[in-house]
Write an enzyme that holds these catalytic residues in place. Structure first.
Site, PDB file in Angstrom:
ATOM      1  N   GLN A 104       3.368   0.461   0.548  1.00  0.00           N
ATOM      2  CA  GLN A 104       4.109   0.237   1.783  1.00  0.00           C
ATOM      3  C   GLN A 104       4.165   1.528   2.600  1.00  0.00           C
ATOM      4  OE1 GLN A 104       5.055  -2.706   2.810  1.00  0.00           O
ATOM      5  NE2 GLN A 104       5.988  -1.936   4.684  1.00  0.00           N
ATOM      6  N   VAL A 133       5.864  -2.584  10.752  1.00  0.00           N
ATOM      7  CA  VAL A 133       5.767  -2.227   9.332  1.00  0.00           C
ATOM      8  C   VAL A 133       7.121  -1.722   8.843  1.00  0.00           C
ATOM      9  CG1 VAL A 133       4.514  -0.865   7.629  1.00  0.00           C
ATOM     10  CG2 VAL A 133       3.362  -1.591   9.730  1.00  0.00           C
ATOM     11  N   ALA A 134       7.616  -2.328   7.773  1.00  0.00           N
ATOM     12  CA  ALA A 134       8.920  -1.943   7.237  1.00  0.00           C
ATOM     13  C   ALA A 134       8.845  -0.609   6.506  1.00  0.00           C
ATOM     14  CB  ALA A 134       9.414  -3.018   6.287  1.00  0.00           C
ATOM     15  N   SER A 139      10.633  -3.623   2.546  1.00  0.00           N
ATOM     16  CA  SER A 139       9.627  -4.636   2.851  1.00  0.00           C
ATOM     17  C   SER A 139       9.710  -5.786   1.856  1.00  0.00           C
ATOM     18  CB  SER A 139       8.223  -4.026   2.774  1.00  0.00           C
ATOM     19  OG  SER A 139       7.262  -5.070   2.798  1.00  0.00           O
ATOM     20  N   HIS A 141       7.406  -7.586   1.139  1.00  0.00           N
ATOM     21  CA  HIS A 141       6.165  -7.614   0.363  1.00  0.00           C
ATOM     22  C   HIS A 141       6.380  -7.021  -1.033  1.00  0.00           C
ATOM     23  CE1 HIS A 141       3.198  -9.218   3.172  1.00  0.00           C
ATOM     24  NE2 HIS A 141       3.886  -8.615   4.130  1.00  0.00           N
ATOM     25  N   ASP A 148       0.950 -12.394   4.124  1.00  0.00           N
ATOM     26  CA  ASP A 148       0.353 -12.373   5.461  1.00  0.00           C
ATOM     27  C   ASP A 148      -0.878 -13.254   5.381  1.00  0.00           C
ATOM     28  OD1 ASP A 148       2.273 -10.592   6.259  1.00  0.00           O
ATOM     29  OD2 ASP A 148       1.027  -8.821   5.936  1.00  0.00           O
ATOM     30  N   GLU A 190       5.691 -11.899  14.124  1.00  0.00           N
ATOM     31  CA  GLU A 190       4.521 -11.834  13.230  1.00  0.00           C
ATOM     32  C   GLU A 190       4.180 -13.256  12.803  1.00  0.00           C
ATOM     33  OE1 GLU A 190       4.970  -9.183   9.910  1.00  0.00           O
ATOM     34  OE2 GLU A 190       5.321  -7.443  11.190  1.00  0.00           O
ATOM     35  N   HIS A 193       3.120 -13.779   9.032  1.00  0.00           N
ATOM     36  CA  HIS A 193       3.955 -13.391   7.889  1.00  0.00           C
ATOM     37  C   HIS A 193       4.871 -14.552   7.469  1.00  0.00           C
ATOM     38  CE1 HIS A 193       6.378 -10.288   5.570  1.00  0.00           C
ATOM     39  NE2 HIS A 193       7.216 -11.312   5.637  1.00  0.00           N
TER      40      HIS A 193
HETATM   41 ZN   LIG Z   1       3.811  -9.226   6.177  1.00  0.00          ZN
END
Ligand SMILES: [Zn+2]
Length: 218
Positions: A104, A133-134, A139, A141, A148, A190, A193
């Site tokens: 990340q 972007v986190a 995130s 993710h 994504d 997004e 996402h």
């Molecule tokens: Zn994402």
């Protein structure tokens, strides 16, 4: 007389101590119960700018055929959704699934660098990158519950994202960063996402047109 007076004071004092003890036990019990009710099941774990990935969180991972990883518990629904999309003619794949904190961090730095190359100053490049972007540990993710989604060749992308917007909830996924709710989610729109929450919750979130923040915090 003097002796019984002392006894009464002693008794009252003992009662007071007992009462205080009961009150303390009750409060501790109550706070423990509150903490229990705030703790959410894995599928509803909230991660955003304000809420970090729980310390030491390690989801059970499964590796997809293209090497991307996801939480193995979402795999059956993910596969069903992709099968349905493929039946509609979309050649889609998970472009990004589970990420480590380090990955990340690298993605964020790469994005900042990209904006710097385009001529942005450091501050502006950072702000621009962080809108998509986190920060590390913030995130979804890192939960293994976010994916994504991309389509090969990108020719049919609009149709795919329209299909996902309508059908993803049937498989337990929600569109996590909708166009009209960027002020609530803290992220730019997004359309690729998606976040797994499970079928039941996804249906409610979809029908009521909510974000995960609105669903869980209000
Ligand atoms: Zn994402």
């Amino acid at each position: 007389m003097k002796k019984s007076g002392k006894r009464i004071i002693y008794l009252a004092f003992s009662l007071l101590i007992c009462l205080l003890f009961v009150m303390v036990v009750y409060q501790v019990h109550r706070s423990l119960r509150t903490a229990e009710t705030i703790e959410r099941p894995w599928n509803l774990c909230l991660v955003n700018r304000d809420y970090a990935v729980p310390a030491g969180y390690h989801p059970p991972l499964l590796t997809l055929s293209n090497g991307q990883k996801v939480d193995e518990r979402i795999y059956p629904d993910l596969q069903a959704m992709f099968d349905a999309a493929r039946r509609e003619g979309f050649d889609l794949h998970v472009a990004s699934g589970y990420r480590t904190k380090q990955q990340q961090k690298e993605i964020l730095y790469a994005r900042i660098k990209e904006y710097r190359k385009q001529g942005y100053g450091t501050k502006q490049a950072t702000a621009e990158a962080e809108s998509y972007v986190a920060l590390p540990d913030h995130s979804e993710h890192q939960l293994g519950l976010a994916i994504d989604i991309q389509i090969k060749g990108n020719t049919n992308a609009d149709a795919l994202y329209r299909w996902l917007e309508i059908h993803a909830h049937e498989y337990g996924f929600i569109q996590r960063y909708p166009k009209e709710k960027t002020d609530i989610t803290g992220f730019s729109y997004e359309r690729w996402h998606y976040r797994y929450v499970g079928k039941e919750d996804a249906k409610t979130i979809f029908q009521r047109d909510l974000t995960l923040e609105e669903y869980l915090l209000h």
